[in-house]
Motif scaffolding. Structure first.
Motif, PDB file in Angstrom:
ATOM      1  N   GLN A 226      25.804 141.538  -4.664  1.00 21.95           N
ATOM      2  CA  GLN A 226      27.148 141.630  -4.097  1.00 21.95           C
ATOM      3  C   GLN A 226      27.172 142.374  -2.766  1.00 21.95           C
ATOM      4  O   GLN A 226      28.052 142.120  -1.925  1.00 21.95           O
ATOM      5  N   ASP A 227      26.220 143.280  -2.549  1.00 23.74           N
ATOM      6  CA  ASP A 227      26.200 144.028  -1.292  1.00 23.74           C
ATOM      7  C   ASP A 227      25.716 143.196  -0.113  1.00 23.74           C
ATOM      8  O   ASP A 227      25.918 143.577   1.045  1.00 23.74           O
ATOM      9  N   LYS A 228      25.088 142.071  -0.406  1.00 22.81           N
ATOM     10  CA  LYS A 228      24.556 141.204   0.648  1.00 22.81           C
ATOM     11  C   LYS A 228      25.366 139.923   0.822  1.00 22.81           C
ATOM     12  O   LYS A 228      25.065 139.115   1.698  1.00 22.81           O
ATOM     13  N   PHE A 229      26.380 139.723  -0.023  1.00 20.38           N
ATOM     14  CA  PHE A 229      27.109 138.460  -0.059  1.00 20.38           C
ATOM     15  C   PHE A 229      28.576 138.711   0.241  1.00 20.38           C
ATOM     16  O   PHE A 229      29.251 139.487  -0.441  1.00 20.38           O
ATOM     17  N   THR A 230      29.092 138.043   1.258  1.00 20.35           N
ATOM     18  CA  THR A 230      30.503 138.117   1.614  1.00 20.35           C
ATOM     19  C   THR A 230      31.154 136.773   1.346  1.00 20.35           C
ATOM     20  O   THR A 230      30.672 135.744   1.828  1.00 20.35           O
ATOM     21  N   VAL A 231      32.218 136.754   0.553  1.00 21.27           N
ATOM     22  CA  VAL A 231      32.915 135.503   0.251  1.00 21.27           C
ATOM     23  C   VAL A 231      34.321 135.576   0.826  1.00 21.27           C
ATOM     24  O   VAL A 231      35.015 136.580   0.684  1.00 21.27           O
ATOM     25  N   LEU A 232      34.739 134.502   1.484  1.00 19.88           N
ATOM     26  CA  LEU A 232      35.999 134.481   2.205  1.00 19.88           C
ATOM     27  C   LEU A 232      36.810 133.239   1.884  1.00 19.88           C
ATOM     28  O   LEU A 232      36.250 132.147   1.725  1.00 19.88           O
ATOM     29  N   VAL A 233      38.122 133.408   1.772  1.00 19.17           N
ATOM     30  CA  VAL A 233      39.018 132.266   1.599  1.00 19.17           C
ATOM     31  C   VAL A 233      39.353 131.710   2.981  1.00 19.17           C
ATOM     32  O   VAL A 233      39.792 132.441   3.864  1.00 19.17           O
ATOM     33  N   GLY A 234      39.160 130.423   3.157  1.00 17.41           N
ATOM     34  CA  GLY A 234      39.490 129.799   4.432  1.00 17.41           C
ATOM     35  C   GLY A 234      38.585 128.628   4.707  1.00 17.41           C
ATOM     36  O   GLY A 234      37.870 128.148   3.823  1.00 17.41           O
ATOM     37  N   ASP A 235      38.623 128.144   5.946  1.00 19.88           N
ATOM     38  CA  ASP A 235      37.748 127.043   6.302  1.00 19.88           C
ATOM     39  C   ASP A 235      36.766 127.503   7.374  1.00 19.88           C
ATOM     40  O   ASP A 235      36.817 128.624   7.882  1.00 19.88           O
ATOM     41  N   LEU A 236      35.864 126.608   7.695  1.00 18.31           N
ATOM     42  CA  LEU A 236      34.774 126.933   8.614  1.00 18.31           C
ATOM     43  C   LEU A 236      35.287 127.417   9.958  1.00 18.31           C
ATOM     44  O   LEU A 236      34.742 128.358  10.543  1.00 18.31           O
ATOM     45  N   SER A 237      36.339 126.820  10.445  1.00 17.05           N
ATOM     46  CA  SER A 237      36.791 127.072  11.809  1.00 17.05           C
ATOM     47  C   SER A 237      37.252 128.503  12.052  1.00 17.05           C
ATOM     48  O   SER A 237      37.091 129.032  13.146  1.00 17.05           O
ATOM     49  N   ASP A 238      37.813 129.158  11.015  1.00 22.92           N
ATOM     50  CA  ASP A 238      38.342 130.493  11.265  1.00 22.92           C
ATOM     51  C   ASP A 238      37.613 131.606  10.526  1.00 22.92           C
ATOM     52  O   ASP A 238      38.033 132.763  10.578  1.00 22.92           O
ATOM     53  N   LYS A 239      36.519 131.276   9.842  1.00 25.30           N
ATOM     54  CA  LYS A 239      35.814 132.297   9.080  1.00 25.30           C
ATOM     55  C   LYS A 239      34.379 132.517   9.548  1.00 25.30           C
ATOM     56  O   LYS A 239      33.902 133.639   9.572  1.00 25.30           O
ATOM     57  N   ALA A 240      33.651 131.468   9.881  1.00 23.89           N
ATOM     58  CA  ALA A 240      32.250 131.616  10.280  1.00 23.89           C
ATOM     59  C   ALA A 240      32.163 132.118  11.711  1.00 23.89           C
ATOM     60  O   ALA A 240      32.982 131.771  12.563  1.00 23.89           O
TER      61      ALA A 240
ATOM     62  N   ILE B 158      22.404 126.929   7.009  1.00 25.14           N
ATOM     63  CA  ILE B 158      23.791 126.590   6.687  1.00 25.14           C
ATOM     64  C   ILE B 158      23.767 125.510   5.607  1.00 25.14           C
ATOM     65  O   ILE B 158      23.090 124.484   5.760  1.00 25.14           O
ATOM     66  N   CYS B 159      24.485 125.751   4.521  1.00 29.71           N
ATOM     67  CA  CYS B 159      24.556 124.797   3.412  1.00 29.71           C
ATOM     68  C   CYS B 159      25.962 124.224   3.324  1.00 29.71           C
ATOM     69  O   CYS B 159      26.944 124.954   3.485  1.00 29.71           O
ATOM     70  N   ALA B 160      26.048 122.946   3.032  1.00 30.36           N
ATOM     71  CA  ALA B 160      27.340 122.310   2.790  1.00 30.36           C
ATOM     72  C   ALA B 160      27.157 121.285   1.682  1.00 30.36           C
ATOM     73  O   ALA B 160      26.794 120.135   1.931  1.00 30.36           O
ATOM     74  N   ASN B 161      27.371 121.720   0.442  1.00 32.10           N
ATOM     75  CA  ASN B 161      27.280 120.822  -0.707  1.00 32.10           C
ATOM     76  C   ASN B 161      28.712 120.441  -1.078  1.00 32.10           C
ATOM     77  O   ASN B 161      29.311 121.012  -1.976  1.00 32.10           O
ATOM     78  N   ILE B 162      29.243 119.467  -0.346  1.00 34.95           N
ATOM     79  CA  ILE B 162      30.654 119.110  -0.514  1.00 34.95           C
ATOM     80  C   ILE B 162      30.785 117.599  -0.682  1.00 34.95           C
ATOM     81  O   ILE B 162      30.230 117.049  -1.620  1.00 34.95           O
ATOM     82  N   VAL B 163      31.485 116.913   0.200  1.00 40.60           N
ATOM     83  CA  VAL B 163      31.620 115.461   0.128  1.00 40.60           C
ATOM     84  C   VAL B 163      31.415 114.888   1.524  1.00 40.60           C
ATOM     85  O   VAL B 163      31.495 115.610   2.531  1.00 40.60           O
ATOM     86  N   ALA B 164      31.182 113.589   1.592  1.00 38.40           N
ATOM     87  CA  ALA B 164      30.838 112.943   2.860  1.00 38.40           C
ATOM     88  C   ALA B 164      31.901 113.163   3.934  1.00 38.40           C
ATOM     89  O   ALA B 164      31.573 113.516   5.075  1.00 38.40           O
ATOM     90  N   ASN B 165      33.169 112.967   3.593  1.00 38.86           N
ATOM     91  CA  ASN B 165      34.218 113.103   4.606  1.00 38.86           C
ATOM     92  C   ASN B 165      34.262 114.507   5.187  1.00 38.86           C
ATOM     93  O   ASN B 165      34.449 114.695   6.399  1.00 38.86           O
ATOM     94  N   ALA B 166      34.103 115.509   4.333  1.00 37.85           N
ATOM     95  CA  ALA B 166      34.132 116.888   4.813  1.00 37.85           C
ATOM     96  C   ALA B 166      32.928 117.191   5.688  1.00 37.85           C
ATOM     97  O   ALA B 166      33.032 117.899   6.692  1.00 37.85           O
ATOM     98  N   ILE B 167      31.776 116.655   5.333  1.00 33.95           N
ATOM     99  CA  ILE B 167      30.575 116.860   6.147  1.00 33.95           C
ATOM    100  C   ILE B 167      30.759 116.243   7.527  1.00 33.95           C
ATOM    101  O   ILE B 167      30.437 116.860   8.551  1.00 33.95           O
ATOM    102  N   LEU B 168      31.296 115.035   7.572  1.00 35.34           N
ATOM    103  CA  LEU B 168      31.529 114.380   8.859  1.00 35.34           C
ATOM    104  C   LEU B 168      32.533 115.160   9.699  1.00 35.34           C
ATOM    105  O   LEU B 168      32.423 115.216  10.925  1.00 35.34           O
ATOM    106  N   SER B 169      33.497 115.786   9.043  1.00 43.46           N
ATOM    107  CA  SER B 169      34.517 116.538   9.759  1.00 43.46           C
ATOM    108  C   SER B 169      33.976 117.834  10.355  1.00 43.46           C
ATOM    109  O   SER B 169      34.310 118.213  11.476  1.00 43.46           O
ATOM    110  N   LEU B 170      33.111 118.520   9.614  1.00 38.22           N
ATOM    111  CA  LEU B 170      32.624 119.813  10.085  1.00 38.22           C
ATOM    112  C   LEU B 170      31.357 119.720  10.928  1.00 38.22           C
ATOM    113  O   LEU B 170      31.000 120.682  11.618  1.00 38.22           O
ATOM    114  N   ALA B 171      30.673 118.571  10.901  1.00 38.19           N
ATOM    115  CA  ALA B 171      29.391 118.433  11.598  1.00 38.19           C
ATOM    116  C   ALA B 171      29.430 118.854  13.067  1.00 38.19           C
ATOM    117  O   ALA B 171      28.503 119.530  13.535  1.00 38.19           O
ATOM    118  N   PRO B 172      30.472 118.499  13.839  1.00 37.73           N
ATOM    119  CA  PRO B 172      30.468 118.892  15.258  1.00 37.73           C
ATOM    120  C   PRO B 172      30.427 120.394  15.487  1.00 37.73           C
ATOM    121  O   PRO B 172      29.990 120.851  16.554  1.00 37.73           O
TER     122      PRO B 172
END
Length: 306
Positions: free
Chosen positions: A216-230, A237-251
């Motif tokens: 827990q001291d090395k792991f930070t978890v945040l509510v939100g999306d990639l654009s305003d948190k990372a 970088i891992c993204a185990n989600i769905v195809a549409n979301a991967i295509l959206s965040l890839a840029p």
């Protein structure tokens, strides 16, 4: 200690009525069997031919509402109350009962989850089992947040992490769910990890799992999306989600990936393999390996060499 399973079977048009009546009597905690859109649901995440034949054979025109009564409750009284209320509503229904041991429905599901080894260095072990191993042990129980290592999309990512994590990396897990990927990376030697998810429940669960695994001291978890948190640069970088979301965040990924870093994109059904590969390339990423398991694809990417 035997409990009673009271089952209310109704045609689909009476499903909402039966559910409301059962909920009002039991106060909640009911279970509903409904197979009307089985193919549509599975098609959204996998192939219809992966559905068990037993499920495909279920009656799609009827819904079964289950109520579980403890041994100190009177099934006859509950049956009569259900009968009275369903009849008063004019519902078309049948009632039947079956005995079920409390252990069967409270803990029977545990029979489907066992310790398992992944790759060369990792083991995923549920809390009720022990495992004598030199591997990095990831303690994780099945829960409401997705990700226990049993699904192909998750195991593909864990196997990739087993090879990629060498020690000290900064990791970002997009759509962290249970936190399994970020926690696994830390157990394998990563320096720090951040998990981002839009679902507060997942963020809470990921935090609890991190504590269970002592990271827990090395792991930070945040509510939100990639654009305003990372922020900053990440080695993995891992993204185990769905195809549409991967295509959206890839840029956004090239701007977050450290030189020599790796991006893994999983959760892609094989029928969308070419589409996702093209989208990753268009975003400025170089796909250097595609791993496949039972119709699911995991893309391993890096930045193009200068």
């Amino acid at each position: 200690m035997e409990w009673t399973d009271i089952r209310v079977t109704v045609p689909r048009r009476w499903a909402d009525t039966a559910e409301a009546i059962a909920t009002g009597i039991s106060g909640g905690g009911i279970y509903i069997e409904d197979y009307a859109d089985l193919e549509q649901q599975v098609m959204a995440i996998a192939h219809v031919d992966l559905i068990e034949p037993e499920l495909l054979a279920r009656d799609r025109d009827k819904v079964i509402v289950h109520m579980y009564l403890s041994p100190d409750e009177n099934p006859a009284q509950v049956l009569q109350l259900l009968h009275d209320r369903l009849a008063a509503a004019g519902a078309d229904y049948t009632l039947d009962t079956a005995g079920v041991e409390q252990e069967d429905w409270e803990n029977g599901w545990k029979a489907f989850y066992h310790a398992m080894t992944i790759g060369n260095r990792l083991a995923v072990v549920p809390s009720w089992e022990t495992m004598d191993t030199d591997r990095a042990v990831l303690r994780l129980d099945p829960g409401m947040a997705f990700g226990t290592g049993t699904h192909e999309t998750t195991s593909l990512c864990l196997e990739a992490l087993d090879q990629l994590v060498q020690g000290g990396e900064r990791v970002l897990d997009i759509g962290t769910g249970s936190g399994i990927l970020a926690i696994a990376a830390l157990k394998l030697g990563a320096g720090t990890a951040e998990g981002v998810d839009i679902d507060p429940m997942c963020v809470r669960t990921a935090g609890e799992n991190a504590a269970l695994n002592g990271v827990q001291d090395k792991f930070t978890v945040l509510v939100g999306d990639l654009s305003d948190k990372a922020s900053g640069k990440y080695d993995i970088i891992c993204a185990n989600i769905v195809a549409n979301a991967i295509l959206s965040l890839a840029p956004a990924i090239p701007g977050l990936l450290a030189p020599g870093g790796h991006f893994m994109a999983s959760g892609v059904i094989d029928t969308r393999k070419d589409e996702v590969a093209a989208g990753l390339a268009a975003a400025g990423l170089r796909v250097y390996e595609v791993r496949e398991k039972n119709g699911w694809e995991c893309f391993l990417c890096t930045l193009p060499e200068a």
